[in-house]
Design an enzyme around this catalytic site. Structure first.
Site, PDB file in Angstrom:
ATOM      1  N   CYS A 124      -4.143  18.008  43.302  1.00 53.05           N
ATOM      2  CA  CYS A 124      -5.257  17.939  42.807  1.00 53.05           C
ATOM      3  C   CYS A 124      -5.961  16.131  43.285  1.00 53.05           C
ATOM      4  O   CYS A 124      -7.025  16.281  44.402  1.00 53.05           O
ATOM      5  CB  CYS A 124      -5.139  17.417  41.666  1.00 53.05           C
ATOM      6  SG  CYS A 124      -4.715  16.000  40.578  1.00 53.05           S
ATOM      7  N   CYS A 155      -5.501  22.003  41.194  1.00 52.96           N
ATOM      8  CA  CYS A 155      -3.927  21.019  41.801  1.00 52.96           C
ATOM      9  C   CYS A 155      -3.283  22.403  42.416  1.00 52.96           C
ATOM     10  O   CYS A 155      -2.096  21.689  42.844  1.00 52.96           O
ATOM     11  CB  CYS A 155      -3.521  20.860  40.351  1.00 52.96           C
ATOM     12  SG  CYS A 155      -4.464  20.113  39.554  1.00 52.96           S
ATOM     13  N   LYS A 163       1.613  20.678  29.312  1.00 49.65           N
ATOM     14  CA  LYS A 163       0.364  19.745  29.744  1.00 49.65           C
ATOM     15  C   LYS A 163      -1.163  20.265  29.158  1.00 49.65           C
ATOM     16  O   LYS A 163      -1.351  22.126  29.848  1.00 49.65           O
ATOM     17  CB  LYS A 163       0.313  20.104  31.616  1.00 49.65           C
ATOM     18  CG  LYS A 163      -0.808  18.882  31.951  1.00 49.65           C
ATOM     19  CD  LYS A 163      -0.230  18.182  33.728  1.00 49.65           C
ATOM     20  CE  LYS A 163      -2.134  17.879  33.913  1.00 49.65           C
ATOM     21  NZ  LYS A 163      -1.479  17.210  35.534  1.00 49.65           N
ATOM     22  N   ARG A 173      -9.883  23.554  35.007  1.00 51.41           N
ATOM     23  CA  ARG A 173      -8.053  23.327  35.093  1.00 51.41           C
ATOM     24  C   ARG A 173      -7.932  24.213  33.887  1.00 51.41           C
ATOM     25  O   ARG A 173      -6.906  24.759  33.786  1.00 51.41           O
ATOM     26  CB  ARG A 173      -7.620  22.419  35.415  1.00 51.41           C
ATOM     27  CG  ARG A 173      -7.727  21.117  36.144  1.00 51.41           C
ATOM     28  CD  ARG A 173      -6.963  20.291  36.020  1.00 51.41           C
ATOM     29  NE  ARG A 173      -7.492  18.940  36.965  1.00 51.41           N
ATOM     30  CZ  ARG A 173      -7.660  18.812  38.157  1.00 51.41           C
ATOM     31  NH1 ARG A 173      -8.114  19.453  39.009  1.00 51.41           N
ATOM     32  NH2 ARG A 173      -7.944  17.666  38.927  1.00 51.41           N
ATOM     33  N   GLU A 210       6.401  26.809  27.302  1.00 52.50           N
ATOM     34  CA  GLU A 210       5.986  26.100  28.889  1.00 52.50           C
ATOM     35  C   GLU A 210       7.952  25.303  28.633  1.00 52.50           C
ATOM     36  O   GLU A 210       8.209  25.368  29.948  1.00 52.50           O
ATOM     37  CB  GLU A 210       5.387  25.421  28.953  1.00 52.50           C
ATOM     38  CG  GLU A 210       4.434  26.234  28.922  1.00 52.50           C
ATOM     39  CD  GLU A 210       3.659  26.528  30.487  1.00 52.50           C
ATOM     40  OE1 GLU A 210       4.352  26.398  30.649  1.00 52.50           O
ATOM     41  OE2 GLU A 210       2.011  27.126  31.132  1.00 52.50           O
ATOM     42  N   LYS A 235       1.886  15.918  26.882  1.00 52.18           N
ATOM     43  CA  LYS A 235       0.713  15.210  27.946  1.00 52.18           C
ATOM     44  C   LYS A 235      -0.271  16.080  27.274  1.00 52.18           C
ATOM     45  O   LYS A 235      -0.702  17.442  27.400  1.00 52.18           O
ATOM     46  CB  LYS A 235       0.715  15.020  29.430  1.00 52.18           C
ATOM     47  CG  LYS A 235      -0.545  14.816  30.060  1.00 52.18           C
ATOM     48  CD  LYS A 235      -0.596  14.592  31.438  1.00 52.18           C
ATOM     49  CE  LYS A 235      -1.394  13.937  32.344  1.00 52.18           C
ATOM     50  NZ  LYS A 235      -1.654  14.305  33.315  1.00 52.18           N
ATOM     51  N   SER A 290      -4.342   8.422  30.386  1.00 54.65           N
ATOM     52  CA  SER A 290      -5.841   7.875  30.409  1.00 54.65           C
ATOM     53  C   SER A 290      -7.098   7.359  29.177  1.00 54.65           C
ATOM     54  O   SER A 290      -7.239   6.335  29.216  1.00 54.65           O
ATOM     55  CB  SER A 290      -6.728   7.810  31.625  1.00 54.65           C
ATOM     56  OG  SER A 290      -6.994   8.999  31.954  1.00 54.65           O
ATOM     57  N   TYR A 340      -0.195   3.797  30.382  1.00 59.86           N
ATOM     58  CA  TYR A 340      -1.283   1.953  30.925  1.00 59.86           C
ATOM     59  C   TYR A 340      -1.212   1.237  30.430  1.00 59.86           C
ATOM     60  O   TYR A 340      -1.377  -0.270  30.617  1.00 59.86           O
ATOM     61  CB  TYR A 340      -2.517   2.353  31.311  1.00 59.86           C
ATOM     62  CG  TYR A 340      -2.507   3.772  32.256  1.00 59.86           C
ATOM     63  CD1 TYR A 340      -2.544   4.090  33.170  1.00 59.86           C
ATOM     64  CD2 TYR A 340      -2.918   5.023  31.213  1.00 59.86           C
ATOM     65  CE1 TYR A 340      -2.384   5.461  34.129  1.00 59.86           C
ATOM     66  CE2 TYR A 340      -2.796   6.472  32.548  1.00 59.86           C
ATOM     67  CZ  TYR A 340      -2.502   6.545  33.598  1.00 59.86           C
ATOM     68  OH  TYR A 340      -2.750   7.302  34.123  1.00 59.86           O
TER      69      TYR A 340
HETATM   70  C1  PBG Z   1      -2.585  15.407  38.012  1.00 67.77           C
HETATM   71  C2  PBG Z   1      -2.731  14.577  37.141  1.00 67.77           C
HETATM   72  C3  PBG Z   1      -3.712  14.139  35.982  1.00 67.77           C
HETATM   73  C4  PBG Z   1      -2.714  13.439  35.400  1.00 67.77           C
HETATM   74  C5  PBG Z   1      -1.699  13.180  35.307  1.00 67.77           C
HETATM   75  N1  PBG Z   1      -1.372  13.447  36.842  1.00 67.77           N
HETATM   76  C6  PBG Z   1      -5.098  14.468  36.041  1.00 67.77           C
HETATM   77  C7  PBG Z   1      -5.227  15.651  36.029  1.00 67.77           C
HETATM   78  O1  PBG Z   1      -4.785  16.751  35.400  1.00 67.77           O
HETATM   79  O2  PBG Z   1      -6.683  16.219  35.874  1.00 67.77           O
HETATM   80  C8  PBG Z   1      -3.767  12.704  34.143  1.00 67.77           C
HETATM   81  C9  PBG Z   1      -3.101  10.827  33.799  1.00 67.77           C
HETATM   82  C10 PBG Z   1      -4.002  10.544  33.034  1.00 67.77           C
HETATM   83  O3  PBG Z   1      -5.375  10.711  32.331  1.00 67.77           O
HETATM   84  O4  PBG Z   1      -4.005   9.601  32.697  1.00 67.77           O
HETATM   85  N2  PBG Z   1      -2.178  15.283  39.126  1.00 67.77           N
END
Ligand code: PBG
Length: 327
Positions: free
Chosen positions: A123, A131, A196, A218, A234, A249, A275, A314
Site C-alpha cells: 500500500c 495493499c 488485522k 480496505r 484467521e 491489530k 497510530s 510508537y
Molecule cells: C499496511 C499497514 C497499515 C498499518 C501497518 N501496516 C495501514 C493500513 O492497513 O492501512 C497501520 C499501522 C498504524 O496505524 O499504526 N501496510
C-alpha cells in the site's frame, strides 16, 4: 470465613512495597518493538503531523534513531518505507535496492544484533494505495501473492530478521514461506498480521506513509471490527500456513481478541498499538486532558495483561524512558 471483614483486598494495596509484589503484569522496554518510517533523500527528519514525536527519516539519519532504540533496551524496530515513486504494481516494495531493503542494510552494518522486522505490504508503494494489485476495480488476491513473496525475499536477503506480511491477502503466509524456503531463507521467521481489522485507527499512519486508498476502502480484505470468531479463523489459518508469530491489530479496541487468541494459540502473540491509539493519547495530553505518562503506561500494560508477548508501539522510546524512572 471468606468474606469481609476477615478478607480485605485493600491489604494488598496498602503500600508501594506490597503493591509491588502483588503486581501481575510488568512492563519493560523488552516488550516493545518500535515502528520507523524510512524515506529517500539526505539529512531528512520530517515530523509526521498526525503523529507528534514520530518522523520520516532518511537513511543517513537512521543511525541516530537506532542508537536511541538500542540504548533504551527496546527489542527491535519495524520498518516502513516511503518510496521515491509509486506505480500500479508497487515496484519499490520488492526492488533489490528498495528503501526498506537499504534501511535494513544500514542498520545491520552497524547493529548486526538488533532485531529488524520489515512490513510486507504494497500500500505504501502503489499509486492507488491498495495493499495488492488492482484488476477491474478489485484487489486481486492471487496475483498479489507473488509480489508480496518477492517483497519478503528481498527484505530477508537484505538482512531482515523477521518479515511481517500485513496485506491481508488469503494464502500470503504460505506463499511467503514457500518463496523464502526456495531462496534458502528457511530460517527467516514470519510475523503474520493475522487478525488485522479495517480500522479507523490507521488514519494517522496513512498520512505518515502516504498510503490511503485512492478509491474505496480496505473492507474487502481487512476484517470487520464486529467479528471475533473470524479472527480466530484467521489466526488458525496463518498458523497452519506456517506463521511463527501471530499478530492482532489494532490492540486497544481489540483486547478481547488478544485474550481469546492467547487462550488458543501457543505461538508468540504480537499486538500492534496503532497510530490512532498513539495519536489519541498525544492529542489529549497536549490539551492537558490526560496525564500522558500514566495514560501511556496504562494502555501498554493493558495490552500486555490481555495476553500480548510483544507490543509494536510508537510510544516505545518514551515508555522505555519512563520505565527506567525518567520523567
Ligand atoms: C499496511 C499497514 C497499515 C498499518 C501497518 N501496516 C495501514 C493500513 O492497513 O492501512 C497501520 C499501522 C498504524 O496505524 O499504526 N501496510
Amino acid at each position: 470465613m471468606a468474606g469481609f471483614p476477615v478478607t480485605r483486598l485493600r491489604r494488598l494495596r496498602g503500600s508501594e512495597s506490597v503493591r509491588r509484589i502483588a503486581q501481575e503484569t510488568r512492563l519493560s522496554a523488552q516488550d516493545f518493538i518500535y515502528p520507523l518510517f524510512v524515506t529517500h533523500g539526505f539529512d531528512r527528519r520530517e515530523p509526521i503531523p498526525t503523529m507528534p514525536g514520530c518522523f520520516q527519516v532518511s537513511l543517513d539519519r537512521l543511525p541516530e534513531e537506532i542508537l536511541e532504540v538500542v540504548e533504551l533496551g527496546i527489542s527491535g524496530v519495524l520498518l516502513f518505507g516511503i518510496p521515491a515513486y509509486k506505480d500500479g504494481v508497487g515496484t519499490d516494495a520488492y526492488a533489490e535496492q528498495g528503501i526498506v531493503q537499504e534501511a535494513v542494510r544500514v542498520i545491520k552494518t552497524r547493529w548486526p544484533n538488533l532485531l529488524v522486522v520489515t512490513d510486507v505490504c504494497l500500500c505504501e508503494y502503489t499509486d492507488h494505495g491498495h495493499c495488492g494489485i488492482v484488476r477491474d476495480g478489485q484487489v486481486d488476491n492471487d496475483a498479489t501473492l507473488d509480489l508480496l513473496s518477492r517483497t519478503a525475499v528481498t527484505q530477508a536477503r537484505a538482512g531482515a530478521d523477521i518479515v511481517a506480511p500485513s496485506a491481508m491477502m488469503d494464502g500470503q503466509v504460505a506463499a511467503i514461506r514457500k518463496a523464502l524456503d526456495a531462496e534458502g531463507l528457511k530460517d527467516t521467521p514470519i510475523m503474520a498480521y493475522a487478525a488485522k481489522y479495517a480500522s479507523a485507527f490507521y488514519g494517522p499512519f496513512r498520512v505518515a506513509a502516504g498510503s490511503a486508498p485512492q478509491f474505496g476502502d480496505r473492507r474487502g480484505y481487512q476484517m470487520d471490527p464486529a467479528n471475533w470468531r473470524m479472527a480466530l479463523r484467521e489466526v488458525e489459518l496463518d498458523v497452519e500456513e506456517g506463521a511463527d508469530l501471530v499478530m492482532v491489530k489494532p490492540a486497544l479496541a481489540y483486547l478481547d481478541v488478544i485474550a481469546r487468541v492467547r487462550d488458543r494459540v501457543s505461538l508468540p502473540l504480537v499486538a500492534y498499538n496503532v497510530s490512532g491509539e498513539y495519536s489519541m493519547v498525544k492529542a489529549a495530553a497536549k490539551n492537558g486532558w490526560l496525564d500522558e505518562r500514566r495514560a501511556t503506561l496504562e494502555v501498554l500494560t493493558a495490552i500486555k495483561r490481555a495476553g500480548a508477548d510483544v507490543i509494536l508501539t510508537y510510544h516505545a522510546k518514551e515508555a522505555a524512558r519512563w520505565l527506567r524512572g525518567e520523567r
